[in-house]
Design a protein around this motif. Structure first.
Motif, PDB file in Angstrom:
ATOM      1  N   VAL A   1      20.994 110.329 -63.653  1.00 55.26           N
ATOM      2  CA  VAL A   1      20.461 109.505 -64.731  1.00 55.26           C
ATOM      3  C   VAL A   1      21.465 108.386 -64.988  1.00 55.26           C
ATOM      4  CG1 VAL A   1      19.731 109.465 -67.147  1.00 55.26           C
ATOM      5  CG2 VAL A   1      19.257 111.481 -65.732  1.00 55.26           C
ATOM      6  N   PRO A   2      21.117 107.141 -64.633  1.00 57.73           N
ATOM      7  CA  PRO A   2      22.060 106.031 -64.832  1.00 57.73           C
ATOM      8  C   PRO A   2      22.206 105.685 -66.310  1.00 57.73           C
ATOM      9  CG  PRO A   2      19.982 105.221 -63.930  1.00 57.73           C
ATOM     10  CD  PRO A   2      19.882 106.715 -63.994  1.00 57.73           C
ATOM     11  N   TYR A   3      23.395 105.210 -66.653  1.00 55.06           N
ATOM     12  CA  TYR A   3      23.648 104.798 -68.034  1.00 55.06           C
ATOM     13  C   TYR A   3      24.403 103.484 -68.049  1.00 55.06           C
ATOM     14  CZ  TYR A   3      28.314 106.858 -67.470  1.00 55.06           C
ATOM     15  OH  TYR A   3      29.576 107.170 -67.030  1.00 55.06           O
TER      16      TYR A   3
ATOM     17  N   ARG B   1       8.463 103.658 -73.258  1.00 53.97           N
ATOM     18  CA  ARG B   1       9.787 103.561 -72.663  1.00 53.97           C
ATOM     19  C   ARG B   1       9.866 104.627 -71.581  1.00 53.97           C
ATOM     20  NH1 ARG B   1      14.209 101.743 -76.477  1.00 53.97           N
ATOM     21  NH2 ARG B   1      12.662 100.129 -76.336  1.00 53.97           N
ATOM     22  N   TRP B   2      10.497 104.292 -70.476  1.00 53.07           N
ATOM     23  CA  TRP B   2      10.592 105.202 -69.331  1.00 53.07           C
ATOM     24  C   TRP B   2      12.046 105.442 -68.984  1.00 53.07           C
ATOM     25  CZ3 TRP B   2       6.101 107.356 -67.766  1.00 53.07           C
ATOM     26  CH2 TRP B   2       4.938 106.757 -68.242  1.00 53.07           C
ATOM     27  N   LEU B   3      12.455 106.683 -69.056  1.00 50.61           N
ATOM     28  CA  LEU B   3      13.804 107.095 -68.689  1.00 50.61           C
ATOM     29  C   LEU B   3      13.846 107.151 -67.163  1.00 50.61           C
ATOM     30  CD1 LEU B   3      15.543 109.834 -70.686  1.00 50.61           C
ATOM     31  CD2 LEU B   3      16.004 109.591 -68.273  1.00 50.61           C
ATOM     32  N   LEU B   4      14.919 106.653 -66.580  1.00 49.91           N
ATOM     33  CA  LEU B   4      15.060 106.624 -65.124  1.00 49.91           C
ATOM     34  C   LEU B   4      15.823 107.856 -64.643  1.00 49.91           C
ATOM     35  CD1 LEU B   4      16.105 102.880 -64.803  1.00 49.91           C
ATOM     36  CD2 LEU B   4      13.835 103.853 -64.433  1.00 49.91           C
ATOM     37  N   ALA B   5      15.336 108.477 -63.587  1.00 53.15           N
ATOM     38  CA  ALA B   5      16.018 109.609 -62.965  1.00 53.15           C
ATOM     39  C   ALA B   5      15.863 109.472 -61.454  1.00 53.15           C
ATOM     40  CB  ALA B   5      15.418 110.929 -63.449  1.00 53.15           C
TER      41      ALA B   5
ATOM     42  N   VAL C   1      10.761 109.000 -61.845  1.00 52.13           N
ATOM     43  CA  VAL C   1      11.630 109.654 -60.866  1.00 52.13           C
ATOM     44  C   VAL C   1      11.604 108.815 -59.598  1.00 52.13           C
ATOM     45  CG1 VAL C   1      12.120 111.785 -59.605  1.00 52.13           C
ATOM     46  CG2 VAL C   1      11.016 111.888 -61.861  1.00 52.13           C
ATOM     47  N   ASN C   2      12.777 108.382 -59.161  1.00 51.43           N
ATOM     48  CA  ASN C   2      12.925 107.539 -57.964  1.00 51.43           C
ATOM     49  C   ASN C   2      12.071 106.274 -58.090  1.00 51.43           C
ATOM     50  OD1 ASN C   2      14.701 109.408 -56.926  1.00 51.43           O
ATOM     51  ND2 ASN C   2      13.181 110.382 -55.623  1.00 51.43           N
ATOM     52  N   ALA C   3      12.237 105.587 -59.215  1.00 47.66           N
ATOM     53  CA  ALA C   3      11.511 104.341 -59.470  1.00 47.66           C
ATOM     54  C   ALA C   3      11.736 103.373 -58.316  1.00 47.66           C
ATOM     55  CB  ALA C   3      11.984 103.717 -60.780  1.00 47.66           C
ATOM     56  N   GLY C   4      10.693 102.718 -57.913  1.00 52.49           N
ATOM     57  CA  GLY C   4      10.784 101.748 -56.836  1.00 52.49           C
ATOM     58  C   GLY C   4      10.669 102.358 -55.457  1.00 52.49           C
ATOM     59  N   ASP C   5      10.387 103.653 -55.377  1.00 50.11           N
ATOM     60  CA  ASP C   5      10.302 104.322 -54.081  1.00 50.11           C
ATOM     61  C   ASP C   5       8.876 104.563 -53.610  1.00 50.11           C
ATOM     62  OD1 ASP C   5      12.858 104.459 -53.182  1.00 50.11           O
ATOM     63  OD2 ASP C   5      13.114 106.610 -53.459  1.00 50.11           O
TER      64      ASP C   5
END
Length: 172
Positions: free
Chosen positions: A60-62, A77-81, A131-135
């Protein structure tokens, strides 16, 4: 819960092309027996994917301020993982930010869904997880609905206008 923190530039990997999945049209007509069988199989697959996410460590990037990175779209809002550093690197490249360090914490997927989503949703917008946004097909959308996120922050919880039909994760 043990949280590890790593800072650095994620490694470069093969380019990926973000792709959005088309939304399936909902119908009021009862499904045929064959469609019902496929629907049950699809629901089992979705349930299994959510279970796999809950049981694995994800990155999880911060940001500089220590807050998790989120994106805002479609009124939520979408949390990135990310499941690994290569997936995070592909996301960084897609944003044109692969030359900067990306800080992240490795946490259990269950903690992201149970605690992270609730904490982000306190800001007033519904919160789901990408999860794995952009994939593309390798990505997963976990929407803010009952059965995926805590009921208290789900957009279809029973105390909100009678709730809404249960949504299923989609590919990003």
């Amino acid at each position: 819960m043990v949280t590890t923190t790593a800072t650095g530039t994620v490694p470069a990997g093969p380019e990926s092309t973000p792709a959005a999945a088309p939304q399936a049209a909902r119908s009021e007509v009862p499904p045929s027996p064959e469609q019902a069988t496929r629907l049950r199989a699809h629901r089992r697959e979705v349930t299994a994917r959510i279970g796999e996410f809950r049981r694995r460590r994800v990155l999880v990037p911060y940001g500089e301020n220590g807050a998790v990175l989120t994106v805002e779209m479609h009124g939520a809002r979408w949390l990135l993982a990310f499941t690994n550093e290569a997936a995070l690197a592909r996301y960084a490249r897609a944003r044109g930010e692969s030359d900067r360090p990306w800080r992240y914490r490795a946490v259990w997927g269950a903690a992201v869904l149970d605690a992270g989503v609730s904490a982000v949703a306190e800001a007033g917008l519904p919160c789901g997880v990408l999860v794995n946004a952009g994939d593309g097909e390798r990505g997963l959308v976990l929407p803010p609905v009952v059965g995926i996120v805590p009921e208290a922050v789900a957009v279809d919880r029973p105390d909100i206008d009678g709730g809404a039909p249960e949504a299923e994760p989609e590919h990003v």
